[in-house]
Scaffold this active site. Sequence first.
Site, PDB file in Angstrom:
ATOM      1  N   LYS A 184     -19.456  22.350  36.411  1.00 59.62           N
ATOM      2  CA  LYS A 184     -18.481  23.469  36.485  1.00 59.62           C
ATOM      3  C   LYS A 184     -18.697  24.144  35.062  1.00 59.62           C
ATOM      4  CE  LYS A 184     -14.632  25.977  36.767  1.00 59.62           C
ATOM      5  NZ  LYS A 184     -14.679  26.461  35.349  1.00 59.62           N
ATOM      6  N   GLY A 241     -11.911  18.589  27.519  1.00 58.20           N
ATOM      7  CA  GLY A 241     -11.075  19.820  27.236  1.00 58.20           C
ATOM      8  C   GLY A 241      -9.448  19.224  27.072  1.00 58.20           C
ATOM      9  N   SER A 242      -8.755  20.183  27.578  1.00 59.74           N
ATOM     10  CA  SER A 242      -7.233  19.804  27.489  1.00 59.74           C
ATOM     11  C   SER A 242      -6.840  18.824  28.091  1.00 59.74           C
ATOM     12  CB  SER A 242      -6.538  21.017  27.645  1.00 59.74           C
ATOM     13  OG  SER A 242      -6.682  21.290  29.242  1.00 59.74           O
ATOM     14  N   GLY A 246      -7.561  18.039  31.880  1.00 61.98           N
ATOM     15  CA  GLY A 246      -7.879  16.514  32.181  1.00 61.98           C
ATOM     16  C   GLY A 246      -7.065  15.585  33.139  1.00 61.98           C
ATOM     17  N   GLU A 265     -12.083  13.281  28.261  1.00 65.51           N
ATOM     18  CA  GLU A 265     -12.095  13.131  26.791  1.00 65.51           C
ATOM     19  C   GLU A 265     -11.058  14.456  26.371  1.00 65.51           C
ATOM     20  OE1 GLU A 265     -12.189  14.672  23.703  1.00 65.51           O
ATOM     21  OE2 GLU A 265     -14.425  14.338  23.402  1.00 65.51           O
ATOM     22  N   CYS A 302     -12.934  17.543  18.514  1.00 64.54           N
ATOM     23  CA  CYS A 302     -11.760  16.642  18.992  1.00 64.54           C
ATOM     24  C   CYS A 302     -11.706  15.544  18.230  1.00 64.54           C
ATOM     25  CB  CYS A 302     -12.534  16.264  20.497  1.00 64.54           C
ATOM     26  SG  CYS A 302     -14.257  15.853  20.292  1.00 64.54           S
ATOM     27  N   GLU A 395      -2.017  16.919  20.028  1.00 67.28           N
ATOM     28  CA  GLU A 395      -3.159  17.785  19.694  1.00 67.28           C
ATOM     29  C   GLU A 395      -2.817  19.228  19.537  1.00 67.28           C
ATOM     30  OE1 GLU A 395      -7.778  17.458  20.205  1.00 67.28           O
ATOM     31  OE2 GLU A 395      -6.830  18.536  21.861  1.00 67.28           O
TER      32      GLU A 395
HETATM   33  P1  NAP Z   1      -9.221  23.420  29.302  1.00 69.00           P
HETATM   34  O1  NAP Z   1      -8.301  24.454  29.521  1.00 69.00           O
HETATM   35  O2  NAP Z   1      -9.029  22.027  29.390  1.00 69.00           O
HETATM   36  O3  NAP Z   1     -10.685  23.787  30.398  1.00 69.00           O
HETATM   37  C1  NAP Z   1     -11.966  22.912  30.468  1.00 69.00           C
HETATM   38  C2  NAP Z   1     -12.242  23.162  31.802  1.00 69.00           C
HETATM   39  O4  NAP Z   1     -11.360  22.624  32.780  1.00 69.00           O
HETATM   40  C3  NAP Z   1     -12.550  24.779  32.261  1.00 69.00           C
HETATM   41  O5  NAP Z   1     -13.882  24.521  33.125  1.00 69.00           O
HETATM   42  C4  NAP Z   1     -11.466  25.234  33.183  1.00 69.00           C
HETATM   43  O6  NAP Z   1     -11.822  25.981  34.007  1.00 69.00           O
HETATM   44  C5  NAP Z   1     -11.023  23.731  33.718  1.00 69.00           C
HETATM   45  N1  NAP Z   1      -9.690  23.808  34.048  1.00 69.00           N
HETATM   46  C6  NAP Z   1      -8.653  23.880  33.216  1.00 69.00           C
HETATM   47  N2  NAP Z   1      -7.468  23.678  34.001  1.00 69.00           N
HETATM   48  C7  NAP Z   1      -7.734  23.162  35.074  1.00 69.00           C
HETATM   49  C8  NAP Z   1      -6.956  22.548  36.220  1.00 69.00           C
HETATM   50  N3  NAP Z   1      -5.717  22.517  36.110  1.00 69.00           N
HETATM   51  N4  NAP Z   1      -7.607  21.669  36.930  1.00 69.00           N
HETATM   52  C9  NAP Z   1      -9.089  21.858  37.187  1.00 69.00           C
HETATM   53  N5  NAP Z   1      -9.956  22.244  36.044  1.00 69.00           N
HETATM   54  C10 NAP Z   1      -9.080  22.945  35.223  1.00 69.00           C
HETATM   55  O7  NAP Z   1     -10.096  23.781  28.006  1.00 69.00           O
HETATM   56  P2  NAP Z   1     -10.390  25.033  26.904  1.00 69.00           P
HETATM   57  O8  NAP Z   1     -10.467  26.371  27.659  1.00 69.00           O
HETATM   58  O9  NAP Z   1     -11.659  24.569  26.251  1.00 69.00           O
HETATM   59  O10 NAP Z   1      -9.258  24.947  25.935  1.00 69.00           O
HETATM   60  C11 NAP Z   1      -8.022  24.874  26.103  1.00 69.00           C
HETATM   61  C12 NAP Z   1      -7.418  23.521  25.283  1.00 69.00           C
HETATM   62  O11 NAP Z   1      -8.220  22.475  25.493  1.00 69.00           O
HETATM   63  C13 NAP Z   1      -7.675  23.771  23.619  1.00 69.00           C
HETATM   64  O12 NAP Z   1      -6.727  24.639  22.987  1.00 69.00           O
HETATM   65  C14 NAP Z   1      -7.577  22.247  23.103  1.00 69.00           C
HETATM   66  O13 NAP Z   1      -6.230  21.967  22.887  1.00 69.00           O
HETATM   67  C15 NAP Z   1      -8.022  21.560  24.409  1.00 69.00           C
HETATM   68  N6  NAP Z   1      -9.481  21.024  24.106  1.00 69.00           N
HETATM   69  C16 NAP Z   1      -9.885  19.713  23.867  1.00 69.00           C
HETATM   70  C17 NAP Z   1     -11.086  19.351  23.471  1.00 69.00           C
HETATM   71  C18 NAP Z   1     -11.462  18.060  22.846  1.00 69.00           C
HETATM   72  O14 NAP Z   1     -12.388  17.785  22.519  1.00 69.00           O
HETATM   73  N7  NAP Z   1     -10.309  17.358  22.960  1.00 69.00           N
HETATM   74  C19 NAP Z   1     -12.241  20.221  23.722  1.00 69.00           C
HETATM   75  C20 NAP Z   1     -11.801  21.615  24.202  1.00 69.00           C
HETATM   76  C21 NAP Z   1     -10.482  22.087  24.303  1.00 69.00           C
HETATM   77  P3  NAP Z   1     -10.842  27.174  34.796  1.00 69.00           P
HETATM   78  O15 NAP Z   1     -10.125  27.965  33.461  1.00 69.00           O
HETATM   79  O16 NAP Z   1     -11.791  27.906  35.348  1.00 69.00           O
HETATM   80  O17 NAP Z   1      -9.832  26.394  35.376  1.00 69.00           O
END
Ligand code: NAP
Length: 530
Positions: A184, A241-242, A246, A265, A302, A395
């Site tokens: 994805k 991701g978030s 997750g 993660e 992260c 975080e």
């Molecule tokens: P994200 O919002 O978690 O998105 C990551 C992936 O998950 C995207 O492909 C997103 O696609 C999908 N997604 C989001 N919400 C979902 C849901 N409810 N159900 C299923 N899939 C879903 O991450 P991000 O856009 O990279 O960043 C947002 C926040 O994530 C950051 O501000 C940070 O806090 C955190 N983050 C943490 C890490 C880490 O390494 N710990 C890394 C990156 C980001 P869609 O938008 O198409 O749904």
Amino acid sequence: MSLHGKSILAGHLAGPSSATFQAISPLTGQPLEPTFHQGTPSDVDAALQAAENAFQIYSALSAQKRAEFLEKIAEEILALGDELLQRTHLETGLPLERLTGERGRTMGQLRLFAEVIREGSWIDARIDTALPDRQPLPRPDLRRMMLPLGPVVVFGASNFPLAFSVAGGDTASALAAGCPVVVKGHPAHPGASELVAGAITKAAAACGLPAGVFSLIHGTTPEVGLALAKHPAARAVGFTGSHRAGRALFDAANSRPEPIPVFAEMSSLNPLIILPGALAERGAQIAEGLKTSVTMGVGQFCTKPGLIFAIAGEDFQKFIPLLQKAFQAAVPATMLHGGICASYHQGLKHLESITGVQKAAASEVEPAIDKTQAEAVLFITDSATFRKESALHEELFGPQTLLVTATDEADLLALIQSLNGQLTATVHGTTTDLAGAGAVFAALQQKAGRLVVNGFPTGVEVSPAMQHGGPYPATTDARFTSVGSAAIQRWARPVCFQNFPATALPEDLQDANPRGVMRLLNGQLTRAAV
Ligand code: NAP
């Protein structure tokens, strides 16, 4: 090379979709060409059906063939040349130098997993030969090894658009284990995703593999990701991701009629503890190192140290202005996308509103909002406030950290005990400090997957001994890592063959041990034949 904007389903371009989107460059706030088509439920089904069909053939290939495929992917990624770096730069704002290094890391990971499967000991082969004369009962012939799970769904991460996205660590380790992969794509870098997916598709064709071994699906809504995790053919999920996303995927996968593992993660504050001797001896050096680590990659790692614990006293009072000065001098920089930048600024506002939390320093230069920039910020609080306020345990992605004052050693230990699960924990100390830090280390061991002494947690080595995973909410399964060669273990499960005829056994469990893999033969590790 022009971008087509379509999902790639087992070597074919998906049809157009009514839902479309464009990447927005964080450098300018402007949309980038072309228009991308969001994956539909039938695209999800086509990709996972093709992956399931490919599984039998792909998982039965020799390790040598799979290793050649991984190496061919690395070659095809390099062949994309500057176009890949330029497009990724426009989509993420990450500097070209960083992206060049990240491309090297991506190719390095693919080659590492090629080596891992050629060497073979990852399969953890165990053989207990039959003991027909054992009393009171004979022992059967037992042979066990790890076998691939089946199709894996990988979510590309926004913060490593190459090394943790389409051909990143999750994809490389799953393909190495023998699992087809459906990615994805992260909606913030669809062009980079398409280019890399094209490279994988080309490599699969060149190696004569079934095209269903790899697909990429674009999406900007949770529906696409959730449909992938819920599809009956999916056998596991890899995610970075978030916490919110997750957890949504973890819950969706667990509520399936047949639950599947989700290796997510998600969220870590990576506490860094400065013991009194180190504070007295090298406070200035630690302050500078901390600023560099917190602001590296605009705080979007992260492993960013988002928490600092130290004991109050004269040296602590001298340390605060050093850290303030370092943060004031930090220059604002462009974040990965508008959503992350908005969440960061919202998070800063929330921290400022908490009674007992002070904003102690911020970048002197104002961030340029039209360039999606973020300023570095240092907050300070006391241990009682930290323990009480749940928001301080979450975080915040961006160049910010929180310095927490402990009253004494017992308070420091109580602070550590109040922590959630973490990816890393770091201790700075002199030889004398460290000799007396047994209780601190014991407490941290319960909380984190990687313990660092006199260093900084950012910069994760990709190697056999690396552990990048920790107790929840850092990850959903602390027994595994998403970085380093042990990451392959997530995509396999043990199978034991009892009294099997030699001809029906997998090659690596046969008496002759034709590849010479390391096996536990009747309790002894050896590469010898039975
Ligand atoms: P994200 O919002 O978690 O998105 C990551 C992936 O998950 C995207 O492909 C997103 O696609 C999908 N997604 C989001 N919400 C979902 C849901 N409810 N159900 C299923 N899939 C879903 O991450 P991000 O856009 O990279 O960043 C947002 C926040 O994530 C950051 O501000 C940070 O806090 C955190 N983050 C943490 C890490 C880490 O390494 N710990 C890394 C990156 C980001 P869609 O938008 O198409 O749904």
